[in-house]
Scaffold this motif. Structure first.
Motif, short mmCIF file in Angstrom:
data_model
loop_
_atom_site.label_atom_id
_atom_site.label_comp_id
_atom_site.label_asym_id
_atom_site.label_seq_id
_atom_site.Cartn_x
_atom_site.Cartn_y
_atom_site.Cartn_z
N GLY A 98 0.83 -1.20 0.00
CA GLY A 98 0.00 0.00 0.00
C GLY A 98 0.86 1.24 0.00
N ILE A 99 1.95 1.20 -0.76
CA ILE A 99 2.96 2.26 -0.70
C ILE A 99 2.40 3.61 -1.14
N ARG A 100 1.60 3.62 -2.18
CA ARG A 100 1.06 4.90 -2.66
C ARG A 100 -0.01 5.46 -1.74
N GLU A 101 -0.78 4.60 -1.08
CA GLU A 101 -1.94 5.05 -0.32
C GLU A 101 -1.63 5.39 1.14
N CYS A 102 -0.62 4.78 1.71
CA CYS A 102 -0.40 4.92 3.16
C CYS A 102 0.14 6.31 3.51
N GLY A 103 0.00 6.67 4.78
CA GLY A 103 0.44 7.98 5.24
C GLY A 103 1.94 8.12 5.35
N GLU A 104 2.62 7.04 5.73
CA GLU A 104 4.07 7.07 5.91
C GLU A 104 4.70 5.82 5.31
N VAL A 105 5.86 6.00 4.71
CA VAL A 105 6.67 4.88 4.26
C VAL A 105 8.02 4.96 4.97
N LEU A 106 8.41 3.87 5.59
CA LEU A 106 9.70 3.76 6.25
C LEU A 106 10.43 2.54 5.69
N VAL A 107 11.70 2.66 5.50
CA VAL A 107 12.52 1.52 5.11
C VAL A 107 13.39 1.14 6.29
N ALA A 108 13.27 -0.11 6.71
CA ALA A 108 14.10 -0.62 7.81
C ALA A 108 15.30 -1.33 7.22
N ALA A 109 16.47 -1.00 7.73
CA ALA A 109 17.70 -1.59 7.22
C ALA A 109 18.48 -2.26 8.35
N LEU A 110 19.24 -3.25 7.96
CA LEU A 110 20.12 -3.97 8.88
C LEU A 110 21.54 -3.44 8.72
N MET A 111 22.12 -3.00 9.81
CA MET A 111 23.51 -2.53 9.80
C MET A 111 24.41 -3.64 10.28
N ASP A 112 25.31 -4.09 9.44
CA ASP A 112 26.21 -5.18 9.80
C ASP A 112 27.28 -4.67 10.75
N ARG A 113 27.15 -5.07 12.01
CA ARG A 113 28.12 -4.64 13.02
C ARG A 113 28.74 -5.86 13.71
N ARG A 114 28.83 -6.97 12.94
CA ARG A 114 29.25 -8.22 13.55
C ARG A 114 30.70 -8.17 14.05
N GLU A 115 31.54 -7.32 13.44
CA GLU A 115 32.92 -7.27 13.91
C GLU A 115 33.00 -6.68 15.31
N ARG A 116 32.09 -5.76 15.61
CA ARG A 116 32.08 -5.13 16.93
C ARG A 116 31.25 -5.91 17.94
N HIS A 117 30.32 -6.71 17.47
CA HIS A 117 29.38 -7.38 18.37
C HIS A 117 29.41 -8.88 18.12
N VAL A 118 30.32 -9.54 18.77
CA VAL A 118 30.43 -11.00 18.63
C VAL A 118 29.45 -11.69 19.58
N PHE A 119 29.11 -11.02 20.68
CA PHE A 119 28.22 -11.56 21.71
C PHE A 119 26.96 -12.13 21.05
N GLY A 120 26.73 -13.44 21.24
CA GLY A 120 25.52 -14.07 20.75
C GLY A 120 25.49 -14.34 19.26
N ARG A 121 26.56 -14.01 18.55
CA ARG A 121 26.52 -14.15 17.11
C ARG A 121 27.60 -15.08 16.56
N ARG A 122 28.46 -15.57 17.44
CA ARG A 122 29.54 -16.44 16.96
C ARG A 122 28.97 -17.70 16.34
N THR A 123 27.94 -18.25 16.95
CA THR A 123 27.33 -19.47 16.42
C THR A 123 26.01 -19.19 15.70
N LEU A 124 25.39 -18.04 15.95
CA LEU A 124 24.12 -17.69 15.30
C LEU A 124 24.24 -16.29 14.69
N PRO A 125 24.90 -16.19 13.55
CA PRO A 125 25.10 -14.87 12.95
C PRO A 125 23.81 -14.18 12.53
N GLU A 126 22.71 -14.93 12.46
CA GLU A 126 21.43 -14.34 12.06
C GLU A 126 20.81 -13.47 13.15
N MET A 127 21.42 -13.44 14.34
CA MET A 127 20.79 -12.73 15.44
C MET A 127 20.70 -11.23 15.21
#
Length: 218
Positions: A98-127
């Protein structure tokens, strides 16, 4: 003692969860700046592994940019229909955004910060992606509580959308979020109402102690 919530508060949480819908149909009307800030704040309060906060949100205010996003989505819609073969025609009859009709459009992006944040991601990088999904879900539930519809559009070429919005290497768009006013919320998920799919029961997806194979379709 932990903070206690009233029975009405608890009921409201479960009611919002049960009545959240992926919305595709909107009516004209702006989302107030005050409400939008509350929704983005709710998203920003999401849990994230290692407190990495990998989400980034881009608010689309330029009508020409919104139209270009529509074209990116429509191109992928056509490609998806072709990939679906016999179900392609049925898919093309579905309203997928409903991109044309809706009041607001936001794009959510993933910032790859895996080098700085190993906690919880060593075995599950999808976190990191899971963390972004938690932020989006927070916004979804808050939107429903505010009486606003929200839809998560995933039909797009990430590289093409990233190029349009100037998203740098190391980051990736994962959702186009449509937000706005509605006349009513769907009584059931839209794809169920359209006969495209039926949700599985909780019992079919729950096992105890060991994995239980999914039942074979009849």
């Amino acid at each position: 003692m932990p903070k206690e919530f009233s029975s009405a508060d608890i009921d409201a949480v479960y009611s919002v969860i049960a009545n959240r819908r992926d919305v595709r149909h909107f009516i004209p009307g702006e989302v107030s700046e005050e409400v939008l800030l509350r929704l983005l704040t709710a998203a920003h309060q999401a849990p994230s592994v290692g407190l990495m906060q990998p989400w980034r949100f881009i608010r689309i205010k330029d009508g020409a940019v919104r139209e270009q996003i529509c074209q990116i989505v429509d191109d992928e819609r056509q490609a998806t229909a072709a990939a679906l073969g016999d179900r392609g025609d049925a898919f093309m009859r579905l309203k997928v955004e409903g991109i044309r009709e809706c009041g607001e459009v936001l794009v959510a992006a993933l910032m790859d910060r895996r080098e700085r944040h190993v906690f919880g991601r060593r075995t599950l990088p999808e976190m990191d992606l899971a963390s972004v999904a938690c932020a989006i879900q927070n916004m979804w539930l808050a939107s429903r509580a505010e009486g606003l519809g929200m839809g998560w559009v995933s039909l797009f070429d990430p590289a093409r959308l990233a190029g349009l919005l100037g998203i740098p290497d190391g980051a990736k768009p994962v959702a186009i979020l449509c937000l706005g006013h509605v006349t009513a919320f769907y009584t059931k998920p839209m794809l169920e109402l359209e006969g495209w799919a039926r949700p599985a029961s909780l019992d079919a997806l729950l096992s105890t102690d060991r994995w239980r194979p999914d039942p074979q379709p009849c």
